[in-house]
Motif scaffolding. Sequence first.
Motif: not given
Length: 424
Positions: A22-40
């Motif tokens: 979905a939109p939260p996973t549409d680019k490197q910037y978003n995904v890396e911020r998600a991983f930094e927040a703790g998403w598995g």
Amino acid sequence: MADLSTEFAGIKSPNPFWLASAPPTDKQYNVERAFEAGWGGVVWKTLGEDPAAVNVSSRYSATYDGFGNVAGFNNIELITDRTLEVNLREIEAVKKSWPDRALVVSLMVPCEEESWKKIVKQVEQTGADGLELNFGCPHGMPERGMGAAVGQVPEYVEMVTRWCKQYSTLPVIVKLTPNITDIRFSARAAHRGNADAVSLINTINSITGIDLDNMVARPIVDGKSTHGGYCGPAVKPIALNMVSEIARDPETKGLPISGIGGISNWRDAAEFISLGAGCVQVCTAAMIYGFRIVSEMKDGLSRWMDSKGYETLTDFQGLAIANTTDWKYLNMNYKVVASIDDEKCIGCGRCYIGCEDTSHQAIKAIAQTDGSNKFEVIEAECVGCNLCQITCPVENCITMVKQDSDKPYMNWTQDPRNPYRDAG
């Protein structure tokens, strides 16, 4: 402390909370911020062939609960609107930087063998952990013979799944559309195609509301609109049912399931896991509240597991399946009756109105000397439907009390009142 690590279809992640495609996973910037927040893990927003899709403006609409919170979310956004080359390059970079996180790539291309063969091999070269075949998108893409246009035809589901398993060594997850009569047919088709897992549900066809001043549905694009994909807390009951249908279907027994649909907190996740899901995917909650919600999800799930003595997710995974059955096998001799706690009752009369006007007239109002009413259950008339308990605004004021019975278990297939009961 509970261990939240998971291995789903051979894909490992430190916790079961993944961001959905979905939109939260549409680019490197978003995904890396998600991983930094703790998403598995994440499922990268759906890739397609070039030229990339072109989206419209605006794209979202919503329904709200009585407190103003988003209850349902509608979108008419398509798959990625960035080039395939850019997406593949970013996927490779993210996986190298975050090797311990699950990185699955969602895909949607025309229903042609060469198209699928080409793109799965391109994705495999990025180092991604798995593929998710998007057979669920209900808007924009079906008109092009993709998305739900594939997911609604079991033969196509099986065929494309086989192609991907033939041309890729990565685990293949098939994302199912809920816009179908019986979700089991699609799941069985994916299973026959040798899918490693299924994920569900994708979004539901919807129109969230009408602008009555301009007589157009929302979201509005230059005075026009269209149906979109509905998600968020409002779809969770539908998703739970469809997950359970697959989990208890003998033909798909053991097929790993990634649960999707209205997951907003740890309890939602626990419910999906109890019905057999091996991991869960989140979209709307992250879009509304941000990536940091995963901290509360992880903490809440861990604390609950500790309180129950569950050391790993598999300790309670699927435990609710055995208690989920067809209506015809429910005990016809089981009975509960409503009981009103006078100490907690505030005299609002909502239970009485509901029962008197639309149910079984099993509650009577007794006038008091001070002008108020006392409410009593007429046990002989109460059928235990729960309506009074549901309408009561006071927690635990109305409870459903099991009635003693010397009658044995009897389901509808055995009930003499059933003219079509099973023989013998």
